[in-house]
Enzyme design. Structure first.
Site, PDB file in Angstrom:
ATOM      1  CG  ASP A 107      -1.873   1.131   1.281  1.00 48.15           C
ATOM      2  OD1 ASP A 107      -2.812   1.101   0.476  1.00 48.15           O
ATOM      3  OD2 ASP A 107      -1.693   2.060   2.082  1.00 48.15           O
TER       4      ASP A 107
ATOM      5  CD  GLU B 158      14.641 -15.761   3.632  1.00 47.42           C
ATOM      6  OE1 GLU B 158      14.063 -16.459   4.491  1.00 47.42           O
ATOM      7  OE2 GLU B 158      15.212 -14.682   3.900  1.00 47.42           O
TER       8      GLU B 158
END
Ligand code: GLC
Length: 532
Positions: free
Chosen positions: A207, A249
């Protein structure tokens, strides 16, 4: 039931995905209390699978006092009790995954709610004050804000506390801005990312992604002077590089909410070690005009090419005027600054154009976002003034109608109470009287409905190689007509001219947004997908 296809399981899924935005509060109300919830979403997963979307982006579902519809987060690791529980969110993520649908959560890093523990501790005078922007005021008695920055919702971006200090909020006063120069802010957000990736989410929407970092001197904004004191600061890129390492990851992806006029600056966020994608707001704001749309498409593709990121195509979201309404007005572009009450609208015209725009955007290279209700062709609703909730309305002094008109609870069943949104309690925003006419159950079996068009288009897009990521070639076309080729012989033609246009040299019509005329020509404000 739709089965997962290679497009959905491929690691590059996000380069060509159709992503559906769920504004939970208004999607479906499972417990009948007038507010949408996770139970409602879970019950409607088959509908979303049938629509054929690859992923769901959930606007913030976290614990929040809802001063800005959930973009004021009190706890990033808890679901708002009105929506459900964390255990339900985990079930929802898993159930969607079983249908081949990925989940994207919405992280709000620029600010927190004034109910967040950090803000409460800061107000109590704790060291957490360093995590925000507190400053003494100007003037003899500190009675003037520290600088002239304006809130994105209107009014000053500073509010004074009883102790005399001022604090910064680029949005509502209930959304104090975090201090991104503080390492604890960075660390906390990386932990929040991990928290959600560990729960199986495939992506994160960021956002207000270009607003986080402020010039520490907090200077006044001077038109034309670079760099801007809080928009698009260079330091942001370092933040997103370290976020990217976390996402990698887990194989997670980002989509940034980056509103920037400068395409070169915009593309920097999409470098290979930063965000995977960002919303294409210039396309969203573009008027219904062939030349302007073509220029917007060309500019989009040109700015993405050097960084190797796929474009995104967005027609609307929870902040902007719904597409069928916007395209039915004299000004078919979008600008927050020009929104007023009572703009004349031709909904039939807007709907015809929105159908054509759906085929246009679904044929362009990259990923496409569909905002809940767009597939039903919902118009912007007029909300009675005494029911408006959006802070944008109040902070404009009541002149801006605000964003509630695109957030009205969805109509699911024409004959059920509240058009099938919930059961016994009136929805949190009132539904217009004509809402049942847009209900999903009415549209599901209607070959001419918006829902049928979206289902068909998304199905064809998935099943036909050449859509999604990849090259686009413009074809010669009369003025006011957009024509381009994708893949091996796919052609999309959109007629924005006043007169019908010939469709020559194709072997098959895959889909049209409206009927051809009796001479087989494509009428105005209509689009077609052809096989060459
Ligand atoms: C983004 C959201 C909007 C929200 C604002 C503040 O622009 O899309 O809904 O009000 O950020 O978080």
């Amino acid at each position: 039931m739709a089965q997962p296809t290679p497009a959905r399981t491929h690691h590059d899924w996000w380069r060509s995905a159709v992503i559906y935005q769920v504004y939970v509060r208004s999607f479906a109300d499972g417990d009948g209390d007038g507010t949408g919830d996770l139970a409602g979403v879970r019950a409607r997963l088959p509908y979303l699978a049938e629509l054929g979307v690859d992923a769901l982006w959930f606007s913030p579902w976290y614990q929040s006092p809802m001063k800005d519809g959930g973009y004021d987060v009190a706890d990033y690791r808890a679901i708002d009790p009105a929506f459900g529980t964390l255990a339900e969110a985990e079930k929802l993520i898993a159930e969607a995954q079983q249908l081949g649908i990925r989940t994207i959560v919405d992280i709000v890093p620029n600010h927190v709610s004034d109910q967040h523990p950090w803000w409460r501790a800061a107000l109590a005078g704790g060291p957490e004050r360093e995590l925000f922007h507190f400053r003494p005021g100007r003037g003899d008695h500190g009675e003037l804000p520290p600088n002239g920055w304006r809130s994105e919702f209107g009014g000053p971006a500073w509010t004074r506390l009883p102790d005399g200090d001022w604090y910064l909020h680029l949005f509502a006063p209930e959304q104090p801005d975090l201090n991104w120069a503080h390492p604890a802010v960075r660390q906390e957000h990386e932990e929040i990312l991990r928290f959600w990736f560990e729960r199986g989410v495939a992506g994160v929407r960021i956002d207000s992604a270009a607003l986080l970092v402020k010039d520490p001197r907090l200077p006044d904004f001077v038109e034309g002077r670079d760099p801007h004191p809080y928009v698009d600061r260079d330091e942001l890129h370092e933040v997103y590089r370290s976020w990217r390492a976390v996402a990698d990851e887990y194989g997670g992806v980002f989509v940034g909410e980056v509103w920037l006029p400068d395409s070169e600056r915009f593309a920097r966020y999409l470098r290979p070690d930063e965000l995977h994608t960002a919303f294409n707001f210039s396309f969203l704001a573009c008027p219904w005009d062939a030349g302007r749309l073509r220029a917007s498409i060309d500019e989009t593709l040109a700015e993405h090419a050097p960084v190797g990121a796929p474009a995104t195509w967005v027609l609307c979201n929870h902040d902007v005027t719904r597409t069928v309404t916007r395209y039915g007005r004299e000004d078919t572009g979008f600008d927050f600054a020009t929104k007023v009450f009572g703009t004349p609208t031709d909904l039939a015209l807007g709907t015809r154009r929105a159908r054509a725009a759906a085929l246009l955007s679904l044929a362009l290279p990259g990923a496409v976002y569909v905002y809940q209700g767009e597939e039903l062709g919902l118009p912007e609703a007029d909300i009675p003034r005494d029911r408006i909730q959006d802070p944008m309305h109040f902070r404009s002094g009541g002149t801006d109608p605000g964003r509630d008109g695109c957030r009205v609870p969805l109509p699911w069943a024409a004959k059920a109470p509240y058009a099938g949104f919930g059961s016994h309690q009136e929805p949190w925003l009132p539904q217009p009287a004509h809402w049942p006419g847009y209900a999903a159950d009415l549209q599901a079996d209607d070959p001419g409905s918006m829902l049928t068009l979206y289902r068909e288009a998304i199905r064809i897009r998935r099943d036909t190689p050449g859509f999604g990521d990849g090259p686009l070639t413009w074809l010669p076309s009369p003025e006011g007509v957009l024509a381009f080729a994708r893949g091996d012989g796919l052609v999309c033609v959109v007629n924005l001219a006043d007169t019908p246009t010939e469709l020559d040299g194709h072997s098959r019509i895959l889909l049209t947004s409206g009927p051809l005329d009796d001479q087989g020509r494509l009428p105005r404000d209509t689009a077609v997908w052809l096989l060459g």
